[in-house]
Design a protein around this motif. Structure first.
Motif, PDB file in Angstrom:
ATOM      1  N   ASP A 189      -0.979  -1.995   3.769  1.00 25.02           N
ATOM      2  CA  ASP A 189       0.513  -2.415   3.854  1.00 25.02           C
ATOM      3  C   ASP A 189       1.245  -3.008   4.494  1.00 25.02           C
ATOM      4  OD1 ASP A 189       2.053  -0.060   5.360  1.00 25.02           O
ATOM      5  OD2 ASP A 189       0.689   0.920   3.771  1.00 25.02           O
ATOM      6  N   ASN A 194      10.731 -11.791   7.630  1.00 24.07           N
ATOM      7  CA  ASN A 194      10.494 -11.693   5.732  1.00 24.07           C
ATOM      8  C   ASN A 194      11.712 -12.830   5.073  1.00 24.07           C
ATOM      9  OD1 ASN A 194      10.972  -9.826   3.232  1.00 24.07           O
ATOM     10  ND2 ASN A 194      13.181  -9.476   3.353  1.00 24.07           N
ATOM     11  N   ASN A 243       7.735  -9.542   5.866  1.00 26.72           N
ATOM     12  CA  ASN A 243       7.560 -10.201   4.389  1.00 26.72           C
ATOM     13  C   ASN A 243       5.897  -9.652   4.538  1.00 26.72           C
ATOM     14  OD1 ASN A 243       5.977 -11.661   3.164  1.00 26.72           O
ATOM     15  ND2 ASN A 243       7.305 -13.685   4.809  1.00 26.72           N
ATOM     16  N   ASP A 244       6.461  -9.592   2.974  1.00 27.14           N
ATOM     17  CA  ASP A 244       4.795  -9.143   2.388  1.00 27.14           C
ATOM     18  C   ASP A 244       3.948  -9.030   2.184  1.00 27.14           C
ATOM     19  OD1 ASP A 244       7.314  -6.801   0.874  1.00 27.14           O
ATOM     20  OD2 ASP A 244       7.519  -8.325  -0.502  1.00 27.14           O
TER      21      ASP A 244
END
Length: 628
Positions: free
Chosen positions: A104, A157, A190-191
């Motif tokens: 993650d 992000n 940010n993912d």
């Protein structure tokens, strides 16, 4: 097991006494009291090439579980320990994509670097496959500014985000704490962000960062087959001129030599000093041969360039230089172009006209390389496997908990304190300074005694302070903590090892200290001995020089050299380039210990041989005064 007193006695035939210590240690869970009754069965099992694959005598094959069987193999056949371990482990091929799926944005992925392996290309290729941009910074002095900027850009992000790769983080340890805070405390990430890191193992690397990360390593394929496949699969066409009919054979021999030179895994049998031969050395050699293949005498020039410049420029030991020149002389000769030439049985130069044909030939090579491929005796593999098993077990032992025992048994501190008392009781007294007459032998003795006195004083000071630290009288310093851990594990403390000599265990080391002291005491109080224990000297070459100076004085009896020896002695032999004048003589080096360095070197003797000396040079034959 190494510290606690062994209460169980094991009856063994004399030929197996070297295993008695280990078998006695596990006698509480394995009963070997019937070994002497079935000696022939045990000897037959012991002499098998792979005992771990055979049925264990005395019906132990059915009664031993996996772990106890491993203990049995470790005691009887230390060189087969890793082979037995591999039978119980599942080997997984590294899959970066699966690691990415399990990670993650707030969990870094740390790769521990190993020699010849860099995951940068694999990480970048995975990013391209997933259509994610990968940007990287190589850490070092002044690179923290660029690393901060990279993290801000990739963690933001907002699109596009991306991956950040920080290379060689062991060179930027001061930035690691800040990096950890940035990853964990940033409000929005940010993912698509992932933090990849590469580092070498370093004792000051933050433990917290390691605990919160996904850790992996990717070792390069081992062996000639994997190495050749990697070379020919990486674009041989870039190096292939069409102008010379022998280029294919020359290139194949150069590539074979590159991988054979990696025989450092065999320790001192391979190279006295483990040199870091790399791809750049190979590329430079190939480029030179490619440019001058039509202009020069290929045999003499390649032999010189390999033995003295391209690879030889890294070699600093005279006997290693002799080995490298022997490889160049044996392989790069006129026989190389003949149809019967081969490096070893099954390893010849194929007649191929395309890369695909080379790859097809490489695919048929054995997966496991025997020591003979590297020019060594088959027993060299036993030495390598024994060392590998010892390194693994030492690593496991070093990471064991160091806390005191909470049970009813003896604590670590109590065991070490008892051992320190025993060593202090046996430790010889300090030497009293004395004046010596200006005789070479007396000067040599004084120098040896001065070094011995420093070691005795160091050992006594360490043991006394260690007992005080265990009692709580003084603070347990880092050096004392290391001494406590090493003594408990039967290893030699680092400070003692640095000031003295190498040995396999603390017991052997302390016994040698007492034996060295006994020789010096006898020399001082009983006169010069008629027989000297060369291994017991710190500087055996100095002893030979002093002895020669004494006998060169007027009126002294002459020294009669050994047959075949040059009369100018070992000092000049060591400085000069070693050449074999008589094809029937092999110049064999003598070392005090298995580690073949200048510190342990004594002299060289010429041994008569029915085979060519090159045979023994490639096998790394030497005489050892001590194997402990």
């Amino acid at each position: 097991m190494q510290v606690q007193a062994i209460q169980h006695s094991v009856s063994l035939p004399a030929k197996y006494t070297q295993c008695k210590m280990y078998l006695s240690a596990i006698a509480r869970c394995l009963h070997f009291f019937q070994i002497s009754r079935n000696e022939k069965q045990w000897k037959s099992w012991f002499d098998k090439e792979a005992p771990e694959e055979e049925v264990v005598p005395n019906s132990y094959d059915q009664s031993l579980d996996c772990f106890r069987r491993l203990l049995l193999i470790r005691c009887w056949c230390p060189d087969r320990t890793i082979a037995q371990v591999k039978k119980t482990l599942f080997w997984v091929i590294l899959d970066l994509e699966k690691m990415w799926e399990e990670s993650d944005p707030r969990t870094p992925l740390i790769c521990f670097l190993s020699m010849g392996s860099d995951p940068t290309d694999s990480i970048t290729a995975l990013g391209k496959k997933l259509k994610i941009e990968t940007r990287y910074v190589s850490m070092g002095q002044g690179q923290e500014v660029h690393a901060r900027k990279l993290l801000q850009q990739t963690m933001a992000n907002v699109s596009p985000g991306g991956w950040a790769l920080l290379q060689n983080c062991h060179l930027g340890l001061d930035f690691m704490d800040e990096l950890m805070d940035t990853v964990t405390e940033t409000d929005f990430v940010n993912d698509s962000f992932r933090l990849w890191m590469t580092t070498e193992a370093h004792k000051h690397f933050p433990i917290t960062l390691l605990q919160m990360s996904v850790k992996f390593t990717n070792e390069p394929p081992q062996g000639l087959k994997a190495g050749l496949k990697r070379t020919y699969g990486g674009g041989l066409q870039d190096f292939t001129p069409k102008c010379h009919k022998h280029w294919g054979k020359v290139y194949e021999t150069l590539d074979e030599l590159k991988h054979v030179l990696c025989r450092r895994k065999f320790g001192p049998l391979g190279w006295n000093i483990p040199y870091e031969f790399n791809q750049a050395d190979f590329n430079a050699t190939v480029q030179f041969v490619q440019n001058h293949l039509d202009d020069v005498d290929i045999k003499k020039v390649i032999q010189y360039m390999i033995g003295e410049i391209q690879y030889g420029g890294r070699v600093t030991d005279d006997f290693d230089k002799r080995l490298l020149n022997t490889f160049a002389r044996v392989w790069f000769s006129e026989e190389m172009f003949g149809p019967t030439f081969n490096f070893y049985k099954g390893y010849n130069i194929p007649k191929c006209s395309s890369v695909d044909q080379y790859l097809s030939y490489i695919q048929g090579l054995p997966a496991y390389d025997t020591p003979q491929v590297f020019g060594l005796h088959p027993n060299a593999d036993i030495t390598f496997q024994s060392k590998q098993a010892k390194d693994v077990l030492d690593a496991i032992l070093s990471i064991q908990p160091k806390d005191s025992s909470s049970g009813g048994g003896e604590t670590r501190e109590a065991a070490v304190s008892r051992l320190a008392d025993d060593m202090l009781e046996k430790l010889p007294p300090d030497y009293v300074p004395f004046e010596v007459c200006l005789c070479p032998m007396n000067i040599f003795l004084r120098q040896e005694i001065d070094r011995m006195q420093r070691i005795i004083a160091l050992v006594r000071h360490t043991l006394v302070d260690l007992k005080l630290a265990i009692d709580g009288t003084i603070i347990m310093s880092e050096n004392l903590r290391d001494a406590l851990d090493c003594m408990y594990d039967a290893r030699i403390p680092a400070r003692w090892m640095k000031a003295s000599w190498a040995s396999s265990t603390l017991g052997f080391w302390f016994t040698e200290l007492l034996e060295r002291n006994r020789q010096f005491q006898a020399w001082i109080f009983e006169g010069r001995p008629k027989c000297f224990w060369m291994t017991g000297f710190f500087n055996p070459q100095g002893f030979l020089t002093a002895m020669r100076q004494v006998h060169m004085a007027p009126g002294s009896p002459p020294i009669y050299p050994l047959p075949g020896r040059r009369p100018d002695g070992p000092q000049r032999e060591r400085r000069a380039h070693i050449r074999v004048k008589d094809s029937r003589l092999y110049s064999c080096p003598i070392y005090k210990k298995p580690v073949r360095t200048d510190i342990n070197y004594i002299a060289a003797v010429d041994l008569k041989t029915s085979l060519h000396p090159e045979h023994w040079i490639l096998r790394g034959v030497a005489l050892l005064c001590d194997v402990k």
